[in-house]
Every structure is written in structure tokens, then in C-alpha cells.
Design a protein around this motif. Structure first.
Motif, PDB file in Angstrom:
ATOM      1  N   SER A  81      -3.179  -4.964   0.537  1.00  0.00           N
ATOM      2  CA  SER A  81      -4.451  -4.292   0.336  1.00  0.00           C
ATOM      3  C   SER A  81      -5.593  -5.236   0.683  1.00  0.00           C
ATOM      4  CB  SER A  81      -4.545  -3.850  -1.125  1.00  0.00           C
ATOM      5  OG  SER A  81      -5.818  -3.291  -1.386  1.00  0.00           O
ATOM      6  N   HIS A  85      -4.175  -8.703  -1.192  1.00  0.00           N
ATOM      7  CA  HIS A  85      -3.374  -8.411  -2.379  1.00  0.00           C
ATOM      8  C   HIS A  85      -2.197  -7.523  -2.019  1.00  0.00           C
ATOM      9  CE1 HIS A  85      -6.954  -9.913  -4.347  1.00  0.00           C
ATOM     10  NE2 HIS A  85      -7.654  -9.001  -3.708  1.00  0.00           N
ATOM     11  N   CYS A  87       0.175  -4.299  -3.324  1.00  0.00           N
ATOM     12  CA  CYS A  87       0.162  -3.165  -4.233  1.00  0.00           C
ATOM     13  C   CYS A  87       1.525  -2.498  -4.178  1.00  0.00           C
ATOM     14  CB  CYS A  87      -0.921  -2.153  -3.865  1.00  0.00           C
ATOM     15  SG  CYS A  87      -2.597  -2.745  -4.155  1.00  0.00           S
ATOM     16  N   ASN A  89       4.174   0.795  -5.153  1.00  0.00           N
ATOM     17  CA  ASN A  89       4.320   2.233  -5.404  1.00  0.00           C
ATOM     18  C   ASN A  89       5.772   2.589  -5.622  1.00  0.00           C
ATOM     19  OD1 ASN A  89       1.655   3.751  -3.861  1.00  0.00           O
ATOM     20  ND2 ASN A  89       2.150   1.676  -3.246  1.00  0.00           N
ATOM     21  N   LEU A 102       1.330   5.132  -7.042  1.00  0.00           N
ATOM     22  CA  LEU A 102       0.786   3.772  -7.094  1.00  0.00           C
ATOM     23  C   LEU A 102       0.765   3.291  -8.540  1.00  0.00           C
ATOM     24  CD1 LEU A 102      -0.844   1.319  -5.907  1.00  0.00           C
ATOM     25  CD2 LEU A 102      -2.898   2.667  -6.384  1.00  0.00           C
ATOM     26  N   ARG A 104      -0.896   1.207 -11.059  1.00  0.00           N
ATOM     27  CA  ARG A 104      -2.229   0.582 -11.158  1.00  0.00           C
ATOM     28  C   ARG A 104      -2.347  -0.404 -12.311  1.00  0.00           C
ATOM     29  NH1 ARG A 104      -6.634   1.551  -8.422  1.00  0.00           N
ATOM     30  NH2 ARG A 104      -7.659   0.600 -10.210  1.00  0.00           N
ATOM     31  N   PRO A 132      -3.873  -2.976  -9.740  1.00  0.00           N
ATOM     32  CA  PRO A 132      -2.709  -2.896  -8.850  1.00  0.00           C
ATOM     33  C   PRO A 132      -2.385  -4.211  -8.148  1.00  0.00           C
ATOM     34  CG  PRO A 132      -4.570  -1.673  -7.949  1.00  0.00           C
ATOM     35  CD  PRO A 132      -4.946  -2.070  -9.343  1.00  0.00           C
ATOM     36  N   GLY A 133      -3.400  -4.968  -7.764  1.00  0.00           N
ATOM     37  CA  GLY A 133      -3.148  -6.262  -7.137  1.00  0.00           C
ATOM     38  C   GLY A 133      -2.744  -7.303  -8.164  1.00  0.00           C
ATOM     39  N   CYS A 136       0.981  -7.046  -9.312  1.00  0.00           N
ATOM     40  CA  CYS A 136       1.939  -7.529  -8.310  1.00  0.00           C
ATOM     41  C   CYS A 136       2.002  -9.054  -8.334  1.00  0.00           C
ATOM     42  CB  CYS A 136       1.571  -7.014  -6.925  1.00  0.00           C
ATOM     43  SG  CYS A 136       2.035  -5.293  -6.679  1.00  0.00           S
TER      44      CYS A 136
END
Length: 204
Positions: A81, A85, A87, A89, A102, A104, A132-133, A136
Motif C-alpha cells: 500500500s 506498507h 495490507c 485480506n 481487508l 483493518r 491495516p499496515g 501486518c
DNA sequence: CTATAGATGCCCT
DNA sequence: GGGCATCTATAGC
């Protein structure tokens, strides 16, 4: 025996992830996402579709990046992203049709020390996984996890159910950080959970 | 608390 | 070149 008490954790059924993505998304809430020793409880998700969803990566058909979105339910779709980053899913629906949920935000459950090490910018535990970033980075999810089967117990990243059901009444809002199809109520949160991201729905 | 810029990679026009 | 399914530091109220 003298065995330590283990929380009851099982792999969810693949059927849980089949159906319209906006119906599947809230069912993923409160499941666990485990990457090696790190475990987070999913507390915020968004639904993304295919050609019918202008905000989705898959809106204009398959590309190298989004190909996992077209795979079968239960695979992990990981993308980069803003060039910075990762992300993550959970792919839903049937093979050949793009849809994914996704993740989040998650609530840290196990491996918090390791999460703190990989998220040095987070000054409070509340900031460890509330985006989300961020989640991860905290869980160690990266491009190498794209396409892994979350329902295969031997996979590098797995989805688990510890018996806590999704909220009966999830918090429902518009999606965050998008500029198209802003009106759709496709973001689902565990109400009141401190790890829900601070992102405000688009078009508010 | 809000606003904004900048980092950066991939897909599109 | 422009637009992102983002995050962070910094500036200002």
C-alpha cells in the motif's frame, strides 16, 4: 499428563467464507490471525468486491498484484500500500470471482513482545495493530505470505476460531481511505474494542 | 485535537 | 504522470 491448559482453537470451515463479501465480512470478526508465534484477534474489517465495486483493486479485472483476489476462499491476499506498507485480506467467495475482506485491525493476543519489537514507532500498545499496515508489521506479514491458505493448519499464516463468536451487532460504517463507492456500509468493527483503527470513513 | 506533507511501488491513463 | 484499501512527524489551534 500435567499438560498446560491450551485455549480451544480450531480451523474455521471454508464455508464460513463463501457468500456475498459484505455478508461474509462481519463473520470474520473475532477470529484469530496467527503468524508463527504472533496471534491477533480480528476486530475491524472491510469488504471489497470485483467488477461491481469501484473501490476494489479488482474493479478493472485481474492484474499481477490482485490475482490472489480471484482465487478461492481462505487464501491470504497481501499487497503493498502506498509503496510502503503491507495490507492483508482474507479471500472470500468462489474461485474466479474477486472478493476479499481487508483486515483493518487486530487485538494482540499472543507474541506481544515480538510485535513491539517490529513496531518500534508504536509508543502505546493501542497503536501496535490498530491499522491495516500496522498489523501486518506487528504480525510479520509481507509479500511472501500472498496466496497462502489460511485454512491449512501447516501454513505460515493461519486463521483460527477460539470459540468467541462475531458480535451479534457489529458496528457498521463506510469504508476508510477510499474515494469511490464511498457510501457502501462495508466496514465492520467489534463495538468498543480499543484496537479499532482511528480511520474515519470516507465521505463523512 | 486537526491538518498537512512526505516517504514509496505498482497499476492505470 | 497521477492516483492510491497508509503511516508518521511536524505544525498549529
Amino acid at each position: 499428563m500435567n499438560r498446560a491448559v491450551q485455549p480451544w482453537r480450531r480451523t474455521p470451515s471454508r464455508d464460513l467464507l463463501v457468500g456475498s463479501v459484505h455478508e461474509v465480512a462481519p463473520r470474520v470478526l473475532n477470529l484469530l490471525l496467527q503468524v508463527r508465534g504472533r496471534v491477533g484477534r480480528i476486530v475491524e474489517v472491510e469488504a471489497y468486491g470485483g467488477a461491481d465495486d469501484p473501490a476494489s483493486h479488482a474493479a478493472r479485472g485481474p492484474t499481477t498484484r490482485n490475482s490472489t483476489m480471484f482465487a478461492s476462499a481462505g487464501l491470504l491476499y497481501v499487497y503493498r500500500s502506498y509503496g510502503l506498507h503491507w495490507c492483508a485480506n482474507v479471500v472470500t467467495g468462489v474461485e474466479g470471482e474477486a472478493s476479499a475482506v481487508l483486515v483493518r485491525a487486530v487485538e494482540p493476543v499472543d507474541g506481544v513482545e515480538q510485535m513491539r519489537r517490529d513496531r518500534p514507532r508504536a509508543r502505546r500498545d493501542a497503536d501496535l495493530t490498530n491499522g491495516p499496515g500496522k498489523l501486518c508489521a506487528a504480525l510479520g506479514i509481507h509479500a511472501g505470505h500472498d496466496g497462502v491458505d489460511l485454512l491449512d493448519p501447516s501454513a505460515a499464516a493461519v486463521l483460527l476460531d477460539d470459540g468467541i463468536p462475531p458480535p451479534r451487532r457489529p458496528e457498521v460504517t463506510g469504508r476508510v481511505g477510499i474515494s469511490k463507492a464511498v457510501g457502501r456500509p462495508w466496514r465492520f468493527c467489534v463495538p468498543g474494542n480499543p484496537w479499532v483503527s482511528s480511520g474515519r470513513p470516507s465521505g463523512d
